[in-house]
Write an enzyme that holds these catalytic residues in place. Sequence first.
Site, PDB file in Angstrom:
ATOM      1  N   ASN A   1      -8.558  -8.707  -1.277  1.00 29.35           N
ATOM      2  CA  ASN A   1      -7.313  -9.344  -2.001  1.00 29.35           C
ATOM      3  C   ASN A   1      -5.730  -9.053  -1.526  1.00 29.35           C
ATOM      4  O   ASN A   1      -5.915  -8.059  -0.473  1.00 29.35           O
ATOM      5  CB  ASN A   1      -7.217  -9.270  -3.629  1.00 29.35           C
TER       6      ASN A   1
ATOM      7  N   ALA B   1      -7.897  -3.663  -8.806  1.00 29.39           N
ATOM      8  CA  ALA B   1      -6.510  -3.405  -8.358  1.00 29.39           C
ATOM      9  C   ALA B   1      -5.884  -1.950  -8.268  1.00 29.39           C
ATOM     10  O   ALA B   1      -6.202  -1.526  -9.080  1.00 29.39           O
ATOM     11  CB  ALA B   1      -5.639  -4.510  -9.053  1.00 29.39           C
TER      12      ALA B   1
ATOM     13  N   HIS C   1      -2.551  15.402   6.089  1.00 25.68           N
ATOM     14  CA  HIS C   1      -1.794  16.510   6.510  1.00 25.68           C
ATOM     15  C   HIS C   1      -2.018  17.796   6.485  1.00 25.68           C
ATOM     16  O   HIS C   1      -2.745  18.039   5.465  1.00 25.68           O
ATOM     17  CB  HIS C   1      -0.299  16.067   6.567  1.00 25.68           C
TER      18      HIS C   1
END
Length: 196
Positions: A96, A151, A126
Site C-alpha cells: 500500500n 498500517a 548504525h
Amino acid sequence: MSDHAARNPLADLLEALNAGETITGDSPLHRMMHETSQNALRICAELNGGYHEPGRVRELLSELIGSAVDESVTVFPPFSTDFGKNIALGARIFINSGCRFQDQGGIVIGDDCLIGHNTVLATLNHDLDPAKRADLHPAPIVIGRNVWIGANVTVLPGVTIGDDAVVAAASVVTKDVPAGTVVVGSPARVVRTIAP
C-alpha cells in the site's frame, strides 16, 4: 586483467551486506552504497512523480530491484527505497501507499502478503560507539507467505515474520514473529494464535 579490476563493485557490496559484514563509514563499499542509492532515488522520484498504470509501476519496480516483478504484484505509490538492489518479491503481493524499504541488509517478501500503509522495513543499524557511528550493520528482514502487516508498522533489522502471521497497525517489530500468530504493540508481542 586483475581479479580486482574484473570485479563488479555492486556485487562486492551485495556479497558483504548479505554476509552481515559491517560497512565502515569511510570504505569503498560505503561509497558504492551511496552511488547505488542515487539510482534508487532517481527511480523512486519517477515512480512517485505522477500517475502510472499498474504495468508501468511494475516496470519501474523491476528496474529498481534489478529483477522481474511478477504481474500479480501491486504497489500503490508513493513507495521509496534508498537502495533497491536487495529486495526479493514473491507473487500476489500488495504494497500500500507510503511504504519505505531500507533494503541494504536484504528484504524478502513471500507470496500472498499484504503490506499496509506507511510500513517501514529497516535493515541497517548504525554502530552504538560514537566514534564508529557512520559504520553500518546490515541484517535481513524475511517476511513469510500470506503475512498481513497493518498500517504504520516498523520492522527492525534481522526480523523474520513467519507464514500466516498478522502484525497489528502501529506495531514495532523488534524480534521474530512466529508463524500463525498475531503480534501487537511496541515492542510487538504475541497476543493470539490463528487457528489453521
